[in-house]
Write a protein that holds these residues in place. Structure first.
Motif, PDB file in Angstrom:
ATOM      1  N   LEU A 109     -45.202   4.593  -5.610  1.00  0.00           N
ATOM      2  CA  LEU A 109     -45.389   3.884  -4.349  1.00  0.00           C
ATOM      3  C   LEU A 109     -46.518   4.471  -3.495  1.00  0.00           C
ATOM      4  N   ARG A 110     -47.015   5.644  -3.856  1.00  0.00           N
ATOM      5  CA  ARG A 110     -48.105   6.243  -3.091  1.00  0.00           C
ATOM      6  C   ARG A 110     -49.386   5.424  -3.201  1.00  0.00           C
ATOM      7  N   GLU A 111     -49.534   4.669  -4.317  1.00  0.00           N
ATOM      8  CA  GLU A 111     -50.775   3.927  -4.525  1.00  0.00           C
ATOM      9  C   GLU A 111     -50.551   2.474  -4.931  1.00  0.00           C
ATOM     10  N   LEU A 112     -49.331   2.080  -5.222  1.00  0.00           N
ATOM     11  CA  LEU A 112     -49.035   0.706  -5.604  1.00  0.00           C
ATOM     12  C   LEU A 112     -48.080   0.077  -4.601  1.00  0.00           C
ATOM     13  N   ALA A 113     -48.218  -1.238  -4.424  1.00  0.00           N
ATOM     14  CA  ALA A 113     -47.306  -1.980  -3.559  1.00  0.00           C
ATOM     15  C   ALA A 113     -45.958  -2.135  -4.265  1.00  0.00           C
ATOM     16  N   PRO A 114     -44.877  -2.366  -3.508  1.00  0.00           N
ATOM     17  CA  PRO A 114     -43.546  -2.482  -4.124  1.00  0.00           C
ATOM     18  C   PRO A 114     -43.468  -3.483  -5.270  1.00  0.00           C
ATOM     19  N   LEU A 115     -44.067  -4.673  -5.116  1.00  0.00           N
ATOM     20  CA  LEU A 115     -44.009  -5.668  -6.186  1.00  0.00           C
ATOM     21  C   LEU A 115     -44.856  -5.255  -7.383  1.00  0.00           C
ATOM     22  N   GLN A 116     -45.917  -4.501  -7.147  1.00  0.00           N
ATOM     23  CA  GLN A 116     -46.706  -3.978  -8.264  1.00  0.00           C
ATOM     24  C   GLN A 116     -45.903  -2.961  -9.058  1.00  0.00           C
ATOM     25  N   LEU A 145     -45.843 -11.953  -7.372  1.00  0.00           N
ATOM     26  CA  LEU A 145     -46.886 -10.969  -7.062  1.00  0.00           C
ATOM     27  C   LEU A 145     -47.772 -11.343  -5.873  1.00  0.00           C
ATOM     28  N   PRO A 146     -48.154 -12.622  -5.701  1.00  0.00           N
ATOM     29  CA  PRO A 146     -49.002 -12.944  -4.544  1.00  0.00           C
ATOM     30  C   PRO A 146     -48.364 -12.610  -3.204  1.00  0.00           C
ATOM     31  N   VAL A 147     -47.038 -12.440  -3.192  1.00  0.00           N
ATOM     32  CA  VAL A 147     -46.345 -12.126  -1.943  1.00  0.00           C
ATOM     33  C   VAL A 147     -46.361 -10.612  -1.743  1.00  0.00           C
ATOM     34  N   GLY A 148     -46.638 -10.181  -0.546  1.00  0.00           N
ATOM     35  CA  GLY A 148     -46.545  -8.752  -0.232  1.00  0.00           C
ATOM     36  C   GLY A 148     -47.649  -7.905  -0.812  1.00  0.00           C
ATOM     37  N   GLY A 149     -48.839  -8.483  -1.048  1.00  0.00           N
ATOM     38  CA  GLY A 149     -49.970  -7.691  -1.516  1.00  0.00           C
ATOM     39  C   GLY A 149     -49.902  -7.307  -2.971  1.00  0.00           C
ATOM     40  N   GLY A 150     -49.165  -8.070  -3.780  1.00  0.00           N
ATOM     41  CA  GLY A 150     -49.036  -7.738  -5.195  1.00  0.00           C
ATOM     42  C   GLY A 150     -50.304  -7.909  -5.990  1.00  0.00           C
ATOM     43  N   LEU A 151     -51.262  -8.718  -5.473  1.00  0.00           N
ATOM     44  CA  LEU A 151     -52.517  -8.948  -6.191  1.00  0.00           C
ATOM     45  C   LEU A 151     -53.652  -8.085  -5.649  1.00  0.00           C
ATOM     46  N   ALA A 152     -53.355  -7.200  -4.726  1.00  0.00           N
ATOM     47  CA  ALA A 152     -54.388  -6.321  -4.171  1.00  0.00           C
ATOM     48  C   ALA A 152     -54.921  -5.389  -5.253  1.00  0.00           C
ATOM     49  N   PRO A 153     -56.229  -5.145  -5.289  1.00  0.00           N
ATOM     50  CA  PRO A 153     -56.796  -4.241  -6.307  1.00  0.00           C
ATOM     51  C   PRO A 153     -56.265  -2.820  -6.135  1.00  0.00           C
TER      52      PRO A 153
END
Length: 325
Positions: free
Chosen positions: A32-39, A203-211
């Motif tokens: 979780l330090r570098e990835l969003a929860p859905l990622q 994934l599109p929800v909550g920043g799941g597609l953020a690089p």
């Protein structure tokens, strides 16, 4: 084969499973330090699915076929994988990993409460009712709603929701997917495949597609979380149930929160208060009372379906769709 006291090899399996399963919350905290929860959720589901699908192929099993079974697997994947995995990741943004492991130990209590509400559980006797009330009292003690900060807030609510979601999943699995003749490994692999699809859609929800550009530590933590804490734990659970029986496999549930708390304190520098220790002890005592006073299989208890190629007797039965966190 009836459940018996496990030998040195059996206890070694229990210890390894408790270490892997209990460390799940540590690895989530790191990823979780570098990835969003859905990622985190998607990565975990995909890696676990890949490992179990490869294992199915290696053993000559096929994934289930038919719209009905896949519709049921999708529902099971939502409540047993996609939703709780996401809730744990969301919750651990504000809740320590050790605390998450303690709150996860309430799953059996939610399962009993749900069974009573649905009428699938017989009326609890005094000891079991006391265990149920004691377990939830311990949860309140850990949760500490009278204090600000620490375990309060939406993070703890999310983790309790994940534990409750597991309970819903187990009841659903027991009503739909067990005792259908499909190998447990195939069902679990298909369930994680379905969970991967559900998580991909979200994934599109909550920043799941953020690089993302994760560092080496996060990459290693994600691999351990998906491969060992999701896929391997399932395999070890089935081996313990197959060889020593479901009762001995339940020992892991008592060790899991202890492992998660110790790892959080030793490796992440998390604080360990006397209130949390007492609350954890009360929760485990309550869970222990509910299990000791539970009805025997065949009289309202859990019936473990046989798996093709497994050993005969109660020791050769495993729960279809059983989880590995």
């Amino acid at each position: 084969m009836t459940a018996s006291t496990p030998g040195p090899r059996g206890w070694a399996r229990v210890a390894v499973l408790a270490a892997l399963w209990g460390s799940t919350f540590l690895w989530i905290d790191i990823v979780l330090r570098e990835l969003a929860p859905l990622q985190v959720t998607f990565t975990r589901c995909v890696l676990g699915a890949l490992v179990l699908v490869v294992a199915c192929r290696a053993r000559g099993h096929r994934l289930p076929r038919g719209r009905t079974v896949w519709r049921q697997l999708t529902v099971a994947a939502f409540f047993c994988n996609a939703l709780p995995f996401a809730l744990f990741s969301v919750g651990q943004q504000t809740v320590d990993s050790g605390m998450a492991g303690v709150l996860n130990a309430t799953t059996p209590l939610w399962s009993i409460a749900l069974g009573l509400a649905l009428g699938s559980e017989s009326r609890p006797g005094p000891a079991r009712l006391a265990g149920l009330l004691l377990g939830f009292a311990g949860t309140v003690l850990v949760f500490a709603p009278w204090q600000s900060g620490a375990a309060t807030g939406w993070g703890a609510v999310a983790i309790l929701g994940a534990a409750a979601s597991y309970a819903v999943a187990f009841h659903y699995l027991g009503r739909t997917l067990v005792r259908r003749g499909t190998p447990t490994l195939s069902l679990s692999a298909a369930q994680l495949v379905a969970a991967s699809g559900l998580t991909a859609v979200a994934l599109p929800v909550g920043g799941g597609l953020a690089p993302v550009d994760p560092g080496p530590l996060v990459v290693v933590a994600a691999l351990v979380l998906g491969v060992f804490c999701t896929a391997v734990t399932f395999h070890l659970t089935c081996r313990i149930i197959n060889d020593e029986g479901a009762t001995n496999a339940a020992v892991v549930g008592y060790l899991l929160p202890v492992v998660s708390v110790l790892l959080g304190v030793l490796l992440l520098g998390e604080e360990l208060s006397a209130r949390v220790v007492l609350g954890m002890a009360v929760v485990l005592l309550g869970v222990g009372l509910t299990r000791r006073a539970a009805p025997a299989p065949g009289r309202g208890g859990v019936r473990w379906p046989r798996v093709r190629g497994g050993r005969g007797g109660p020791g050769g039965r495993v729960p279809a769709g059983a989880r590995g966190e």
